[in-house]
Design an enzyme around this catalytic site. Structure first.
Site, PDB file in Angstrom:
ATOM      1  N   ASP A  33      51.990  35.200  33.536  1.00 51.68           N
ATOM      2  CA  ASP A  33      51.938  35.954  34.795  1.00 51.68           C
ATOM      3  C   ASP A  33      53.269  36.689  34.976  1.00 51.68           C
ATOM      4  O   ASP A  33      54.333  36.104  34.760  1.00 51.68           O
ATOM      5  CB  ASP A  33      51.688  34.987  35.957  1.00 51.68           C
ATOM      6  CG  ASP A  33      51.244  35.700  37.219  1.00 51.68           C
ATOM      7  OD1 ASP A  33      50.120  35.451  37.670  1.00 51.68           O
ATOM      8  OD2 ASP A  33      52.024  36.507  37.760  1.00 51.68           O
ATOM      9  N   ILE A  34      53.205  37.977  35.361  1.00 48.87           N
ATOM     10  CA  ILE A  34      54.466  38.730  35.521  1.00 48.87           C
ATOM     11  C   ILE A  34      55.224  38.349  36.786  1.00 48.87           C
ATOM     12  O   ILE A  34      56.383  38.714  36.933  1.00 48.87           O
ATOM     13  CB  ILE A  34      54.292  40.278  35.540  1.00 48.87           C
ATOM     14  CG1 ILE A  34      53.136  40.707  36.406  1.00 48.87           C
ATOM     15  CG2 ILE A  34      54.257  40.856  34.156  1.00 48.87           C
ATOM     16  CD1 ILE A  34      53.211  42.186  36.763  1.00 48.87           C
ATOM     17  N   GLN A  96      42.549  36.719  46.162  1.00 48.79           N
ATOM     18  CA  GLN A  96      42.354  37.379  44.857  1.00 48.79           C
ATOM     19  C   GLN A  96      42.861  38.812  44.954  1.00 48.79           C
ATOM     20  O   GLN A  96      42.517  39.543  45.887  1.00 48.79           O
ATOM     21  CB  GLN A  96      40.871  37.370  44.450  1.00 48.79           C
ATOM     22  CG  GLN A  96      40.663  37.935  43.040  1.00 48.79           C
ATOM     23  CD  GLN A  96      39.211  37.844  42.568  1.00 48.79           C
ATOM     24  OE1 GLN A  96      38.316  37.480  43.322  1.00 48.79           O
ATOM     25  NE2 GLN A  96      38.992  38.191  41.311  1.00 48.79           N
ATOM     26  N   HIS A 102      40.212  35.140  36.605  1.00 51.88           N
ATOM     27  CA  HIS A 102      41.337  34.486  35.931  1.00 51.88           C
ATOM     28  C   HIS A 102      41.587  33.127  36.555  1.00 51.88           C
ATOM     29  O   HIS A 102      41.342  32.917  37.743  1.00 51.88           O
ATOM     30  CB  HIS A 102      42.608  35.334  35.985  1.00 51.88           C
ATOM     31  CG  HIS A 102      42.940  35.833  37.357  1.00 51.88           C
ATOM     32  ND1 HIS A 102      42.322  36.918  37.915  1.00 51.88           N
ATOM     33  CD2 HIS A 102      43.825  35.369  38.276  1.00 51.88           C
ATOM     34  CE1 HIS A 102      42.809  37.120  39.123  1.00 51.88           C
ATOM     35  NE2 HIS A 102      43.710  36.190  39.382  1.00 51.88           N
ATOM     36  N   HIS A 104      44.700  30.487  37.090  1.00 50.78           N
ATOM     37  CA  HIS A 104      46.149  30.289  37.025  1.00 50.78           C
ATOM     38  C   HIS A 104      46.410  28.885  36.488  1.00 50.78           C
ATOM     39  O   HIS A 104      45.825  27.916  36.988  1.00 50.78           O
ATOM     40  CB  HIS A 104      46.775  30.371  38.417  1.00 50.78           C
ATOM     41  CG  HIS A 104      46.621  31.682  39.117  1.00 50.78           C
ATOM     42  ND1 HIS A 104      47.630  32.613  39.178  1.00 50.78           N
ATOM     43  CD2 HIS A 104      45.583  32.232  39.791  1.00 50.78           C
ATOM     44  CE1 HIS A 104      47.222  33.657  39.874  1.00 50.78           C
ATOM     45  NE2 HIS A 104      45.984  33.460  40.263  1.00 50.78           N
TER      46      HIS A 104
HETATM   47  P1  5GP Z   1      45.282  36.633  42.033  1.00 53.15           P
HETATM   48  O1  5GP Z   1      46.125  36.984  43.226  1.00 53.15           O
HETATM   49  O2  5GP Z   1      44.205  37.675  41.815  1.00 53.15           O
HETATM   50  O3  5GP Z   1      44.753  35.240  42.038  1.00 53.15           O
HETATM   51  O4  5GP Z   1      46.274  36.680  40.785  1.00 53.15           O
HETATM   52  C1  5GP Z   1      46.620  37.831  40.121  1.00 53.15           C
HETATM   53  C2  5GP Z   1      47.842  37.513  39.318  1.00 53.15           C
HETATM   54  O5  5GP Z   1      48.015  38.536  38.351  1.00 53.15           O
HETATM   55  C3  5GP Z   1      49.126  37.454  40.152  1.00 53.15           C
HETATM   56  O6  5GP Z   1      49.713  36.163  40.022  1.00 53.15           O
HETATM   57  C4  5GP Z   1      49.989  38.559  39.553  1.00 53.15           C
HETATM   58  O7  5GP Z   1      51.330  38.204  39.485  1.00 53.15           O
HETATM   59  C5  5GP Z   1      49.384  38.774  38.179  1.00 53.15           C
HETATM   60  N1  5GP Z   1      49.509  40.121  37.678  1.00 53.15           N
HETATM   61  C6  5GP Z   1      49.258  41.277  38.357  1.00 53.15           C
HETATM   62  N2  5GP Z   1      49.448  42.333  37.547  1.00 53.15           N
HETATM   63  C7  5GP Z   1      49.800  41.846  36.338  1.00 53.15           C
HETATM   64  C8  5GP Z   1      50.126  42.476  35.084  1.00 53.15           C
HETATM   65  O8  5GP Z   1      50.117  43.698  34.922  1.00 53.15           O
HETATM   66  N3  5GP Z   1      50.457  41.642  34.061  1.00 53.15           N
HETATM   67  C9  5GP Z   1      50.467  40.277  34.199  1.00 53.15           C
HETATM   68  N4  5GP Z   1      50.806  39.569  33.143  1.00 53.15           N
HETATM   69  N5  5GP Z   1      50.163  39.667  35.359  1.00 53.15           N
HETATM   70  C10 5GP Z   1      49.837  40.432  36.419  1.00 53.15           C
END
Ligand code: 5GP
Ligand code: ZN
Length: 139
Positions: A33-34, A96, A102, A104
């Site tokens: 995760d970035i 999300q 995805h 985590h």
């Molecule tokens: P969500 O909020 O949808 O559960 O998680 C999305 C995750 O994707 C976040 O933790 C965010 O940091 C990660 N993320 C968003 N854009 C990118 C990207 O371009 N590359 C990577 N490796 N992670 C990303």
């Protein structure tokens, strides 16, 4: 593999965007995760685009779940964390932000400062029973 235009995770899976890939198999890819919640925070995604938990196929969900555990075991060896949170957010209301399913995998350390926004408090037994009945379909 079916990809979706403008999906950043499809682009990482396809190698069109950079990603620090840590594991892969025929159905899944895992990458860092970035914006890591803790050191080692990684994401497991299906190669085939599916927006969320509602949309992903049974086979890909199973593969992602097994990949998450494989990754956790690998992190356990490499990073010696004290534990893990394995999380999925489904829908905007559940935080999300990327609409390619995805999971985590967040290694936890004894004194890490991560606070998940959930403060447990006691439920009202009657209300728990009532919503359980609605979920079962007999409420
Ligand atoms: P969500 O909020 O949808 O559960 O998680 C999305 C995750 O994707 C976040 O933790 C965010 O940091 C990660 N993320 C968003 N854009 C990118 C990207 O371009 N590359 C990577 N490796 N992670 C990303
Ligand atoms: Zn996608």
């Amino acid at each position: 593999m079916s990809a979706e235009a403008d999906c950043i995770f499809c682009q990482i899976v396809a190698g069109e965007l950079p990603g620090a890939i840590v594991d892969s198999d025929e159905r899944t890819v895992s990458f860092m995760d970035i914006n890591p919640a803790t050191p080692g925070h990684a994401l497991v995604v299906p190669r085939t685009h599916a927006a969320d938990l509602m949309a992903i196929s049974d086979e890909d969900l199973e593969a992602c779940t097994l990949a998450a555990r494989r990754l956790a075991r690998r992190m356990d060896e490499a990073l010696a964390p004290a534990g893990f949170n394995v999380l999925n957010s489904c829908g905007t209301a559940a935080w999300q932000t990327v609409f390619h399913f995805h999971m985590h995998v967040v290694p936890r350390y004894a004194d890490d400062p991560l606070k998940l926004p959930w403060i447990p408090g006691p439920g009202e037994p009657g209300a728990i029973a009532e919503v359980a009945a609605r979920i079962r379909g007999d409420g």
